[in-house]
Motif scaffolding. Structure first.
Motif, PDB file in Angstrom:
ATOM      1  N   MET A 109      43.219  25.040  28.031  1.00  0.00           N
ATOM      2  CA  MET A 109      42.274  25.325  28.828  1.00  0.00           C
ATOM      3  C   MET A 109      43.123  26.420  29.905  1.00  0.00           C
ATOM      4  O   MET A 109      44.164  25.842  30.959  1.00  0.00           O
ATOM      5  CB  MET A 109      41.183  23.985  29.200  1.00  0.00           C
ATOM      6  N   VAL A 110      41.888  27.254  30.763  1.00  0.00           N
ATOM      7  CA  VAL A 110      42.752  27.641  31.491  1.00  0.00           C
ATOM      8  C   VAL A 110      41.450  28.148  32.444  1.00  0.00           C
ATOM      9  O   VAL A 110      40.014  28.483  32.244  1.00  0.00           O
ATOM     10  CB  VAL A 110      42.477  29.590  31.135  1.00  0.00           C
ATOM     11  N   ASP A 111      42.289  28.486  33.852  1.00  0.00           N
ATOM     12  CA  ASP A 111      41.180  28.075  34.810  1.00  0.00           C
ATOM     13  C   ASP A 111      41.329  29.310  35.984  1.00  0.00           C
ATOM     14  O   ASP A 111      42.199  29.737  35.926  1.00  0.00           O
ATOM     15  CB  ASP A 111      41.595  26.790  36.260  1.00  0.00           C
ATOM     16  N   CYS A 112      40.217  30.069  36.351  1.00  0.00           N
ATOM     17  CA  CYS A 112      40.344  31.102  37.230  1.00  0.00           C
ATOM     18  C   CYS A 112      40.468  30.564  38.795  1.00  0.00           C
ATOM     19  O   CYS A 112      39.634  30.025  39.098  1.00  0.00           O
ATOM     20  CB  CYS A 112      39.256  32.299  36.849  1.00  0.00           C
ATOM     21  N   ARG A 113      41.214  30.742  39.345  1.00  0.00           N
ATOM     22  CA  ARG A 113      41.326  30.557  40.728  1.00  0.00           C
ATOM     23  C   ARG A 113      40.594  30.911  41.309  1.00  0.00           C
ATOM     24  O   ARG A 113      39.979  30.768  42.202  1.00  0.00           O
ATOM     25  CB  ARG A 113      43.016  31.122  41.294  1.00  0.00           C
ATOM     26  N   GLU A 114      40.094  32.230  41.317  1.00  0.00           N
ATOM     27  CA  GLU A 114      39.266  33.193  41.294  1.00  0.00           C
ATOM     28  C   GLU A 114      38.288  32.769  41.617  1.00  0.00           C
ATOM     29  O   GLU A 114      36.929  32.802  42.380  1.00  0.00           O
ATOM     30  CB  GLU A 114      39.086  34.166  41.502  1.00  0.00           C
ATOM     31  N   THR A 115      37.048  32.465  40.357  1.00  0.00           N
ATOM     32  CA  THR A 115      36.053  32.192  40.194  1.00  0.00           C
ATOM     33  C   THR A 115      35.590  30.857  40.157  1.00  0.00           C
ATOM     34  O   THR A 115      34.735  30.347  39.506  1.00  0.00           O
ATOM     35  CB  THR A 115      34.955  33.158  38.887  1.00  0.00           C
ATOM     36  N   LYS A 116      36.342  30.130  39.520  1.00  0.00           N
ATOM     37  CA  LYS A 116      35.909  28.641  39.644  1.00  0.00           C
ATOM     38  C   LYS A 116      36.158  28.546  38.092  1.00  0.00           C
ATOM     39  O   LYS A 116      35.426  27.799  37.486  1.00  0.00           O
ATOM     40  CB  LYS A 116      35.398  27.737  40.774  1.00  0.00           C
ATOM     41  N   GLN A 117      36.310  29.429  36.991  1.00  0.00           N
ATOM     42  CA  GLN A 117      35.148  28.990  35.585  1.00  0.00           C
ATOM     43  C   GLN A 117      36.353  28.587  35.576  1.00  0.00           C
ATOM     44  O   GLN A 117      37.657  29.040  35.325  1.00  0.00           O
ATOM     45  CB  GLN A 117      35.377  30.762  35.350  1.00  0.00           C
ATOM     46  N   ARG A 118      36.114  28.547  33.896  1.00  0.00           N
ATOM     47  CA  ARG A 118      37.001  27.575  33.038  1.00  0.00           C
ATOM     48  C   ARG A 118      36.849  27.983  31.667  1.00  0.00           C
ATOM     49  O   ARG A 118      35.567  28.079  31.267  1.00  0.00           O
ATOM     50  CB  ARG A 118      37.048  25.970  32.844  1.00  0.00           C
ATOM     51  N   TYR A 119      37.776  28.569  30.814  1.00  0.00           N
ATOM     52  CA  TYR A 119      38.258  28.971  29.741  1.00  0.00           C
ATOM     53  C   TYR A 119      38.860  27.983  28.563  1.00  0.00           C
ATOM     54  O   TYR A 119      39.715  27.924  29.206  1.00  0.00           O
ATOM     55  CB  TYR A 119      38.453  30.522  29.619  1.00  0.00           C
ATOM     56  N   ARG A 120      38.535  28.126  27.542  1.00  0.00           N
ATOM     57  CA  ARG A 120      39.712  27.788  26.081  1.00  0.00           C
ATOM     58  C   ARG A 120      40.738  28.993  25.628  1.00  0.00           C
ATOM     59  O   ARG A 120      40.376  29.956  25.645  1.00  0.00           O
ATOM     60  CB  ARG A 120      38.997  27.062  25.272  1.00  0.00           C
ATOM     61  N   ALA A 121      41.327  28.456  25.860  1.00  0.00           N
ATOM     62  CA  ALA A 121      42.537  29.629  26.170  1.00  0.00           C
ATOM     63  C   ALA A 121      42.972  30.514  24.508  1.00  0.00           C
ATOM     64  O   ALA A 121      42.956  31.434  24.658  1.00  0.00           O
ATOM     65  CB  ALA A 121      44.097  29.635  25.787  1.00  0.00           C
ATOM     66  N   ASP A 122      42.152  29.713  23.868  1.00  0.00           N
ATOM     67  CA  ASP A 122      41.751  30.081  22.332  1.00  0.00           C
ATOM     68  C   ASP A 122      40.905  30.844  21.748  1.00  0.00           C
ATOM     69  O   ASP A 122      40.730  31.410  21.199  1.00  0.00           O
ATOM     70  CB  ASP A 122      42.546  28.856  21.045  1.00  0.00           C
ATOM     71  N   HIS A 123      40.153  31.197  23.307  1.00  0.00           N
ATOM     72  CA  HIS A 123      39.178  31.626  22.901  1.00  0.00           C
ATOM     73  C   HIS A 123      39.188  32.875  23.882  1.00  0.00           C
ATOM     74  O   HIS A 123      37.981  33.392  23.293  1.00  0.00           O
ATOM     75  CB  HIS A 123      37.511  31.114  23.261  1.00  0.00           C
ATOM     76  N   LEU A 124      40.277  33.142  24.312  1.00  0.00           N
ATOM     77  CA  LEU A 124      39.632  34.397  25.427  1.00  0.00           C
ATOM     78  C   LEU A 124      41.025  34.897  24.815  1.00  0.00           C
ATOM     79  O   LEU A 124      42.214  34.971  23.630  1.00  0.00           O
ATOM     80  CB  LEU A 124      41.082  33.853  26.578  1.00  0.00           C
ATOM     81  N   VAL A 125      40.988  36.750  25.008  1.00  0.00           N
ATOM     82  CA  VAL A 125      41.326  37.569  24.843  1.00  0.00           C
ATOM     83  C   VAL A 125      41.281  39.287  25.785  1.00  0.00           C
ATOM     84  O   VAL A 125      41.193  38.997  26.620  1.00  0.00           O
ATOM     85  CB  VAL A 125      40.663  38.053  23.387  1.00  0.00           C
ATOM     86  N   VAL A 126      42.728  39.934  25.126  1.00  0.00           N
ATOM     87  CA  VAL A 126      43.122  40.766  26.322  1.00  0.00           C
ATOM     88  C   VAL A 126      42.770  41.505  26.462  1.00  0.00           C
ATOM     89  O   VAL A 126      43.026  42.184  25.100  1.00  0.00           O
ATOM     90  CB  VAL A 126      44.091  40.101  27.116  1.00  0.00           C
ATOM     91  N   LEU A 127      41.703  42.761  26.619  1.00  0.00           N
ATOM     92  CA  LEU A 127      41.761  43.852  26.630  1.00  0.00           C
ATOM     93  C   LEU A 127      43.282  44.725  26.771  1.00  0.00           C
ATOM     94  O   LEU A 127      43.319  44.668  28.163  1.00  0.00           O
ATOM     95  CB  LEU A 127      40.852  44.581  26.086  1.00  0.00           C
ATOM     96  N   GLY A 128      44.032  45.974  26.511  1.00  0.00           N
ATOM     97  CA  GLY A 128      44.735  46.290  27.445  1.00  0.00           C
ATOM     98  C   GLY A 128      45.534  47.724  26.637  1.00  0.00           C
ATOM     99  O   GLY A 128      45.808  47.774  25.451  1.00  0.00           O
ATOM    100  N   ALA A 129      46.165  48.739  27.387  1.00  0.00           N
ATOM    101  CA  ALA A 129      47.331  49.359  26.750  1.00  0.00           C
ATOM    102  C   ALA A 129      48.962  48.698  26.886  1.00  0.00           C
ATOM    103  O   ALA A 129      48.910  47.499  26.627  1.00  0.00           O
ATOM    104  CB  ALA A 129      48.148  50.388  28.482  1.00  0.00           C
ATOM    105  N   VAL A 130      48.943  49.044  25.076  1.00  0.00           N
ATOM    106  CA  VAL A 130      49.993  48.274  24.542  1.00  0.00           C
ATOM    107  C   VAL A 130      51.388  48.274  25.543  1.00  0.00           C
ATOM    108  O   VAL A 130      52.490  47.129  25.405  1.00  0.00           O
ATOM    109  CB  VAL A 130      50.661  49.065  23.268  1.00  0.00           C
ATOM    110  N   GLU A 131      51.440  48.988  26.240  1.00  0.00           N
ATOM    111  CA  GLU A 131      52.686  48.934  26.919  1.00  0.00           C
ATOM    112  C   GLU A 131      53.366  48.082  27.797  1.00  0.00           C
ATOM    113  O   GLU A 131      52.353  47.427  28.556  1.00  0.00           O
ATOM    114  CB  GLU A 131      53.181  50.788  27.663  1.00  0.00           C
ATOM    115  N   ALA A 132      54.482  48.074  27.996  1.00  0.00           N
ATOM    116  CA  ALA A 132      54.704  46.492  28.906  1.00  0.00           C
ATOM    117  C   ALA A 132      54.163  46.496  30.526  1.00  0.00           C
ATOM    118  O   ALA A 132      54.443  48.208  30.339  1.00  0.00           O
ATOM    119  CB  ALA A 132      56.242  46.224  28.488  1.00  0.00           C
TER     120      ALA A 132
END
Ligand code: ATP
Length: 522
Positions: A109-132
């Motif tokens: 599980m992952v918590d968000c310090r800003e919004t106090k929301q909690r998510y399942r890490a394996d349910h989250l995806v990220v969208l963004g550019a491939v470059e490091a």
């Protein structure tokens, strides 16, 4: 399995129905309500209204009848024994220590310090550019609004109008290296780097037994019904005449403090399971596993999940639970819900659990010798292996609702619920065409006769078209109208829900006709 789109699933069929429409009908017609709705609800808990209660009950009754009560012919051509059990929700906490749930029943599980929301890490995806070094936006997989927010964020940050398909990709959150996570904007956050590292979160609800707040007095609400069966294995052997192979079946509530309950009733915190633990000689695991897997799949078809939205998926070796690794296998019976399409969500898991549970309880309880079963026919003492078909009654009900929802612009209701008659909450509507000439009396008499066996409704309000429309939304397969010919020729007009065709029947023939079209035991 994850209730989210699978990357390599076949091309999507354009969904003619949306989850919003189905949820709206469920609320409007009393299939499903939010729990404690007048207080704003409570996340992950749902109530069934009058129609939903009948629907879910029909599903559970069909399961019980077909698994426990009726003759079931096994892989060797012989009838098989499955007996019932009804255990408590709260058990001695040692059960959950021995079963591994206290130590291991957890999700990352992952918590968000800003919004106090909690998510399942394996349910989250990220969208963004491939470059490091690129900024990334996280959202819950399958959440279209979250995805739209991420796209907007990228376009604004990179000062562009649209994504670049070659550069901007979606990746599972757990695959993002730890040192790049500081550049992620959380699903509901505005700042980067507010998500904590994933931590294991135990899904069991803890509860105090008795008045004294002592650590020794805590127990858990069961997260599955299966363990009650395992700890009663010897009791059932001693008190009945069952012999290996045989099964124990149970329907009951289970509770999981899911990190991200979502998708209507699909992932709830309180739900009902329909579980079978089938005990066998270890050498027969492959035969019984394949038989249960195939029979369970055809059972879901038999109660109305006939479309291509139902599939059987055999697990890959690396997906298997620790106890199933060396065994016959595990498969999921999955349904393509509108919110998982083009992917699928699990309705039922069929697993070879080996002798893991019986052995664990034998060791932990110190009753090792007794639990080792003596098989007289084989003259052999062994721990039986277990094949477990474990289904969800709420996910099953939800699949029935999604499958049944049939938009039809030509009807006044705009939609009808095409339930298999055995599952339909109301089997027939009985309508006097007009409220005079003795028609209501004939209708009421027929109603009283039919309700001895079936759930039927008598309705004399509004126009006949409006009454048909109400029954279409409830998924009632037959409407029986008392008309002028009921007075002169003792007939009624039966209207079929799916075709809207009508036929005449003698009033006296209606009870047997309905039995034949519904099944008297439904
Ligand atoms: P998932 O991977 O979706 O969390 P699971 O593999 O943990 O499910 P099992 O432990 O195999 O599920 O439970 C057996 C059945 O119980 C599932 O197939 C499903 O139908 C039902 N079930 C499990 N968790 C839930 C839940 N949170 N809400 C509703 N039904 C559930």
């Amino acid at each position: 399995m994850s209730d989210s789109p699978a990357a390599n699933s076949p091309a999507p069929e354009v969904p003619a129905k949306t989850m919003e429409q189905i949820v709206a009908l469920c609320r409007r017609r009393g299939f499903v309500f939010q729990s404690s709705e007048i207080y704003g609800g409570i996340n992950g808990f749902w109530d069934y209204g009058p129609l939903g209660t009948e629907l879910k009950r029909n599903l559970k009754n069909a399961w019980w009848q077909d698994v426990v009560q009726r003759e079931l012919i096994g892989p060797h051509g012989e009838p098989i024994d499955v007996v019932g059990l009804d255990c408590t929700i709260i058990m001695n906490p040692k059960v959950w220590e021995a079963s591994g749930h206290v130590g291991g029943f957890s999700d990352p599980m992952v918590d968000c310090r800003e919004t106090k929301q909690r998510y399942r890490a394996d349910h989250l995806v990220v969208l963004g550019a491939v470059e490091a070094g690129a900024r990334l936006w996280a959202f819950v997989e399958g959440d279209d609004a979250g995805r739209a927010k991420a796209i907007k964020g990228i376009c604004k940050y990179e000062k562009r109008d649209a994504l670049d398909a070659a550069r901007h990709i979606v990746r599972p959150y757990p695959t993002v290296p730890a040192d790049e996570r500081a550049r992620i904007v959380g699903p509901d956050a505005t700042e980067v780097g507010t998500l904590t590292e994933p931590r294991q979160f135990n899904l069991m609800f803890k509860t105090l037994v008795g008045a004294v707040e002592d650590p020794g007095n805590y127990s858990y609400l069961r997260p599955e019904t299966a363990q009650g069966i395992f700890v009663n294995f010897q009791n059932v052997m001693d008190s009945t005449r069952v012999k290996i192979p045989f099964g124990i079946a149970q329907i009951g509530k289970a509770f999981r403090n899911e990190v991200t309950p979502r998708n209507f009733t699909f992932r709830s915190r309180e739900f009902e399971q329909m579980e079978i633990e089938f005990f066998i000689h270890p050498s027969e695991a492959a035969t019984w596993y394949a038989w249960w897997r195939d029979w369970r799949f055809s059972w879901w078809q038999s109660i109305g999940l006939t479309s291509a939205n139902l599939q059987l998926r055999e697990h890959d070796r690396d997906e298997l639970a620790h106890y199933a690794k060396e065994g016959a296998g595990t498969s999921d019976i999955e349904y393509r819900f509108p919110f998982t399409a083009p992917g699928y969500g699990e309705l039922e898991g069929v697993a070879h659990r080996s002798d893991f549970d019986l052995r664990a309880h034998a060791t932990a309880s110190g009753k090792n010798d007794k639990a080792k079963h003596f098989d007289q026919a084989r003259n052999e003492r062994y721990f039986p292996h277990v094949i477990e078909p474990s289904a969800g009654a709420d996910r099953g009900t939800l699949a029935l609702l999604c499958e049944a929802y049939t938009p039809d612009p030509s009807r006044p209701s705009g939609v009808f619920m095409k339930f298999n008659p055995r599952m339909a909450p109301v089997k027939a509507g009985i309508f006097p065409l007009v409220n005079k000439d003795g028609m209501p009396e004939i209708g009421e008499k027929l109603f009283r006769t039919l309700r001895k066996k079936h759930v039927v409704e008598f309705d004399e309000k509004q126009s006949i078209g409006k009454r048909y429309a109400r029954m279409d939304e409830a998924g009632t397969p037959f409407c029986i109208t008392i008309d002028s010919e009921s007075l002169t020729a003792q007939t009624v007009t039966v209207r079929h829900r799916d075709t809207q065709q009508q036929e005449k029947l003698a009033i006296d023939a209606v009870p047997a006709w309905l039995d034949a079209h519904i099944g008297t035991d439904s």
